[in-house]
Write an enzyme that holds these catalytic residues in place. Structure first.
Site, short mmCIF file in Angstrom:
data_model
loop_
_atom_site.label_atom_id
_atom_site.label_comp_id
_atom_site.label_asym_id
_atom_site.label_seq_id
_atom_site.Cartn_x
_atom_site.Cartn_y
_atom_site.Cartn_z
CE1 TYR A 184 -3.99 -1.96 -0.26
CE2 TYR A 184 -2.69 -3.49 1.05
CZ TYR A 184 -3.78 -3.23 0.23
OH TYR A 184 -4.65 -4.24 -0.09
NE ARG A 198 0.45 -6.25 9.31
CZ ARG A 198 -0.34 -7.23 8.91
NH1 ARG A 198 -1.55 -6.95 8.44
NH2 ARG A 198 0.04 -8.48 8.98
#
Length: 374
Positions: free
Chosen positions: A186, A233
């Site tokens: 991402y 994360r």
């Protein structure tokens, strides 16, 4: 409190984050399930799903779009409209009523997006104009990816501000905190990786420049809601969606050195057999470390406990087993077997493969009807 002080199973030991006390060390990992409506509004079914899993020490939600520009799917939930915020409040209220704790994962798709998957029909933006080669899913079919627009400096500032706004919306919606998704291909990962960041300005090239977007975004979110409510994360070296990182170590070591002083709630780190991130990066992080090994091996009760006993992590996140075992922690406590996953219905729109997994009889309170158990 030491791991051993609550008995022989480290997974059941208590733990305290900066602003959240956890009754055990099991984290429900974020997993895309696509049960929101086509406006990105969470459904009532989602409240049931998350409340069923409230026994986790901490739930991290599925990826939530921080803005329309960050959407990957139309039926992915968002946190950028008032209707979305109100619907998430129903979810968090249900989790809290069941005794749970839940963080919202903010996930910007970057080049993984597509105009057909955005409410505004816009073209995705990414660090550089580098497209995926594999087809992308839309509501109706698979389609060819598009070349993303290279983000301008103004676009970067807007994206950072959108994440901060989404974090504030998450707190208004009742979430206990937020997790920034900097992993698994991402947007943040795209700035860190070799093949998706070809920039020659202050956001590309050198290691110091590659980490700049991740640092600025994390600082902005921490400023918005408090560092103790923010997790991050990362998945160093993860090749998902055609990502390439020839030598992750220097990039991620420098990133952690920049972020460690902020006092974040936790770092959520995915291990990899090629680059053992948990072992290499642990010395660079003084705060809470959430370990995940599910990207390359099946997570079991024994493997999760070993991670804690070896001090490779303070908490362990578990993904796919939580789909089929809403009472996963209760099964651990009862020494009950874990149910297998029905993989064909991960991303369907209804309850099948979502809220219809029953609890194990051994994990239920005495007197519970048999119909509620597996």
């Amino acid at each position: 409190m030491s791991i051993e002080s609550r008995g022989s199973d480290p997974l059941l030991s208590t733990y305290s984050l900066p602003m959240t006390a956890l009754p055990n060390r099991v984290v429900m990992a974020p997993m895309t399930r696509l049960r929101a409506d086509l406006e990105g509004v969470p459904s009532e079914l989602m409240a049931t799903y998350y409340a069923q899993r409230a026994g986790a020490g901490l739930i991290v939600s599925e990826g939530i779009a921080p803005s329309v520009r960050g959407q990957q799917y139309l039926n992915e939930p968002g946190l950028f409209t008032e209707e979305q915020v109100a619907a998430w409040r129903r979810v968090t209220d249900a989790v809290h009523a069941a005794g749970g704790r839940i963080f919202a994962q903010l996930m910007h798709s970057g080049r993984n997006g597509h105009p057909l998957n955005r409410l505004d029909g816009g073209r995705p933006e990414a660090p550089s104009a580098v497209a995926l080669t594999a087809p992308l899913h839309t509501v109706d079919s698979k389609v060819a990816p598009v070349v993303p627009l290279a983000m301008t400096r103004a676009g970067i500032r807007t994206t950072v501000a959108e994440h901060a706004r989404a974090a504030r919306n998450a707190v208004r919606a009742g979430f206990d905190g937020v997790e920034i998704h900097g992993a698994n291909s991402y947007l943040v990962h795209q700035f860190l990786a070799d093949n998706t960041n070809l920039r020659t300005d202050r956001y590309g090239g050198s290691t110091a420049n590659r980490i700049r977007f991740a640092v600025e975004l994390t600082e902005a979110v921490a400023d918005a809601v408090g560092a103790g409510r923010v997790g991050l994360r990362l998945s160093p070296g993860n090749p998902e969606n055609e990502m390439a990182e020839a030598d992750p170590a220097p990039v991620y070591r420098r990133l952690l050195a920049a972020l460690d002083p902020l006092g974040l709630a936790y770092l959520h780190l995915t291990d990899d057999p090629v680059y053992p991130a948990l072992a290499d990066l642990r010395p660079f992080w003084s705060g809470t470390l959430v370990g995940n090994t599910g990207e390359h091996e099946e997570t079991t009760r024994d493997s999760a406990a070993r991670l804690l006993r070896a001090r490779r992590a303070d908490l362990v996140s578990i993904g796919r087993p939580y789909m089929a075992n809403p009472d996963l922690v209760e099964r651990i406590a009862a020494d009950a077997p874990w149910a297998p996953l029905r993989s064909s219905s991960h991303y369907d729109s209804g309850p099948a493969g979502y809220t219809d997994y029953p609890a194990h009889p051994a994990s239920l309170p005495a007197g519970t009807p048999v119909s509620a158990a597996a």
